[in-house]
Design an enzyme around this catalytic site. Structure first.
Site, PDB file in Angstrom:
ATOM      1  N   HIS A 102      -3.001   6.489   4.293  1.00 46.74           N
ATOM      2  CA  HIS A 102      -1.914   5.542   4.565  1.00 46.74           C
ATOM      3  C   HIS A 102      -0.531   6.074   4.188  1.00 46.74           C
ATOM      4  O   HIS A 102       0.326   5.343   3.707  1.00 46.74           O
ATOM      5  CB  HIS A 102      -2.172   4.201   3.862  1.00 46.74           C
ATOM      6  CG  HIS A 102      -1.493   3.060   4.565  1.00 46.74           C
ATOM      7  ND1 HIS A 102      -1.495   1.772   4.091  1.00 46.74           N
ATOM      8  CD2 HIS A 102      -0.785   3.026   5.735  1.00 46.74           C
ATOM      9  CE1 HIS A 102      -0.829   0.992   4.902  1.00 46.74           C
ATOM     10  NE2 HIS A 102      -0.391   1.738   5.918  1.00 46.74           N
TER      11      HIS A 102
ATOM     12  N   CYS B 101       0.785  -1.240   0.000  1.00 46.40           N
ATOM     13  CA  CYS B 101       0.000   0.000   0.000  1.00 46.40           C
ATOM     14  C   CYS B 101       0.815   1.288   0.000  1.00 46.40           C
ATOM     15  O   CYS B 101       0.740   2.086  -0.940  1.00 46.40           O
ATOM     16  CB  CYS B 101      -0.920   0.008   1.216  1.00 46.40           C
ATOM     17  SG  CYS B 101      -2.075  -1.362   1.280  1.00 46.40           S
TER      18      CYS B 101
ATOM     19  N   LYS C  45      -8.696   6.249   1.530  1.00 44.37           N
ATOM     20  CA  LYS C  45      -7.588   5.790   2.368  1.00 44.37           C
ATOM     21  C   LYS C  45      -6.310   6.585   2.098  1.00 44.37           C
ATOM     22  O   LYS C  45      -5.842   6.654   0.970  1.00 44.37           O
ATOM     23  CB  LYS C  45      -7.358   4.298   2.093  1.00 44.37           C
ATOM     24  CG  LYS C  45      -6.134   3.707   2.764  1.00 44.37           C
ATOM     25  CD  LYS C  45      -6.052   2.217   2.463  1.00 44.37           C
ATOM     26  CE  LYS C  45      -4.720   1.630   2.844  1.00 44.37           C
ATOM     27  NZ  LYS C  45      -4.643   0.180   2.592  1.00 44.37           N
TER      28      LYS C  45
END
EC number: 3.1.6.-
Length: 573
Positions: free
Chosen positions: A150, A94, A148
């Site tokens: 992250h 990710c 998201k």
């Protein structure tokens, strides 16, 4: 930094299987697309609206146009009407993919070479990096992020709204419940993670994240003038674990034997419907005709959590093709040649200069970028300027049992995890990760013995070489037959490694516990810690310039414990 070599690209059929009956140099433009309507009558009156949709853990085989058993009618239609990117590469996990998208730089040039940014680490996307949304703001764009993040949040300066986004709705960490938005980073270390701007969005709990994010995009479009250029970064949480889906989507996959695959398929179809709703909103509010929609996965699918990368080798977290070959397409009325498949070599770092260029700005290697402007290759079918990809060099992951400096011709320690693509050749060193060829999951329980058998088959290696054009499945290792190519690619790794900055992977800070922040994940660093971090960043920059200064004894002691902590955490991962 970029070596120009001959390159033969990979042919990918629309059903997800790679053909062997042709070889085409990358320096040759793609074949003709559908004639006629593909040529826009006039340049757009203003810079285009840019919508970048990023999915999480969606596998190569998990889209209808790759022959999947999962229904994705919207993605299939958008891809068919646009340009499918069938030689497109991302990163295996990710944080690295997201950092390279927003900076246009390889991990070795941001210090994020190792693993991901964890919730309790005092770490984030380096603050000296000018991000893609910041460049677009300079070009007059309104910038919005949904989904998201992250990329770290220990300081307020790390938050999306401080890194170029006018608004933000989403999660800061990497893994939350789709309804409650709770995230646990170990036993008893749990907190709420849904934020609007820089505030905790307690009141939005209970709504399924995929639907919530699509609704927010529609709201942004409804309240924004189409006359002002817009950048929307939609980073869906789907289809990352936990495997959760609204019941109505599960019903259509009730005959699937594998429970994980059933839930995963439902999540993919729900996400596909969310993309349909976003596309409809673009048309409803007058944005569509001057929009560029980019769709991308962030890494390979997690094969034992419902995902599939068949027929590619490997999974999420590995440097085999199944971990780094991405799903990608571009859909836009502004494309000059539509309804075709592009085999131009494209990497996720390329979106930064490409989108800045579309916005009327400039970004190139002179700015320290590793990406290229690939819009002519995508829109017009021209040759891609990219001929090689550094997948990564991770100096902290150097535990391959059979690797050595001697095996690397005395120029490279093959125990270090690294991967590079130059032309038609791909080289891997160290431990690339589990190298299974895993078919789509149909059995109720997946035979785990296959996993161990594949690991044993390659347990005594630390160097692999593949001709990706001729062997896209990575079944025939040519390292023993072509030591000349191995040595040449190892030399390229050495060249890249000379430009690398030290890894940023600090020890976890107990003050990051959500209990100290009202039960939610959020920034926690004090002013003193921020100053210390800035000093550390300064030392890293000095190191990269080859001008390290002598440190005091307490600094050396502190550095020792940091390195020790990093080693321990690396072993844990």
């Amino acid at each position: 930094m970029h070596a120009l070599t001959g390159l033969s690209l990979v042919s990918l059929l629309s059903f997800g299987y790679l053909s062997w009956d042709w070889a085409k140099p990358s320096l040759v433009a793609d074949g003709p697309g559908e004639p006629g309507l593909e040529q826009p009558s006039a340049p757009p009156p203003q810079p285009p609206h840019i919508i970048f949709i990023l999915t999480d853990d969606q596998g190569y085989h998990d889209v209808g146009y790759h022959g999947s058993d999962i229904e994705t009618p919207t993605l299939d239609r958008l891809a068919a009407e646009g340009v499918k990117l069938e030689n497109y590469y991302i990163q295996p996990i990710c944080t690295p993919s997201r950092s390279q998208l927003l900076t246009g730089r390889y991990q070795i040039h941001t210090g994020l070479q190792h693993s991901i940014i964890r919730p309790r680490q005092p770490n984030c996307l380096p603050l000296d990096q000018v991000t893609l949304p910041q460049k677009l703001q300079e070009a007059g764009y309104s910038t919005h992020m949904v989904g998201k993040w992250h990329l770290g949040f220990y300081r307020k300066e790390c938050l999306p709204t401080r890194r170029g986004f006018d608004t933000f709705l989403g999660s800061l960490t990497g893994n939350v419940d789709y309804y409650t938005y709770d995230n646990c980073d170990g036993p008893g270390v749990c907190g709420f993670d849904l934020h609007e701007g820089e505030n905790v969005a307690w009141g939005l709990s209970g709504q399924y994240s995929t639907m919530l994010y699509a609704q927010r995009v529609s709201h942004i479009l409804a309240s924004h003038s189409p006359r002002r250029p817009l950048f929307l970064y939609v980073a869906f949480q789907a289809v990352h674990t936990p495997l959760q889906s609204p019941r109505e989507y599960l019903y259509r996959y009730r005959t699937m034997g594998n429970v994980a695959r059933r839930k995963y398929a439902a999540m993919v179809t729900c996400m596909d419907e969310a993309v349909r709703n976003i596309t409809s909103a673009l048309k409803r509010y007058g944005f569509y005709n001057n929009s560029v929609i980019i769709f991308s996965s962030d890494n390979g699918g997690q094969t034992f959590s419902g995902g599939s990368n068949w027929p590619l080798r490997g999974r999420k977290g590995t440097y085999w093709e199944g971990g780094v070959r991405g799903l990608g397409f571009v859909h836009s009325p502004l494309l000059k040649r539509k309804r075709r498949t592009s085999r131009a070599l494209v990497h996720i770092t390329d979106w930064y200069p490409t989108l800045v260029g579309l916005a009327g700005g400039t970004a190139s290697a002179a700015d320290g970028l590793d990406g290229y402007d690939v819009w002519p290759a995508i829109s017009e079918g021209r040759a891609s300027p990219r001929t090689e990809i550094l997948h990564n060099i991770d100096p902290l992951y150097n535990h391959a049992r059979h690797g050595s400096l001697e095996a690397g011709f005395g120029i490279w320690n093959t125990a270090v995890q690294a991967a590079i693509r130059v032309g038609e050749w791909k080289l891997l060193t160290g431990d690339p990760g589990y190298g299974d060829w895993i078919p789509p999951q149909t059995l109720a329980a997946f035979p785990g013995s296959w996993w161990n058998l594949e690991r044993m088959a390659s347990a005594r290696q630390a160097v692999w070489l593949f001709n990706i054009s001729a062997d896209p499945y990575e079944r025939e290792d040519l390292a023993g037959q072509r030591p000349d190519v191995v040595r040449a690619l190892l030399a390229r790794l050495v060249d890249y490694n000379r430009t690398a900055i030290p890894v940023r992977y600090p020890a976890e800070n107990p003050r990051a516990h959500p209990d100290f922040n009202g039960g939610a994940w959020g920034p926690w660093a004090s002013d003193e810690e921020e100053e210390e971090e800035e000093e550390e960043a300064g030392r890293a920059r000095s190191f990269s310039r080859g001008r390290r200064k002598k440190k005091c004894k307490i600094c050396k002691l502190r550095s020792f414990f940091r390195k020790l902590n990093t080693r321990l955490m690396s072993q844990r991962i």
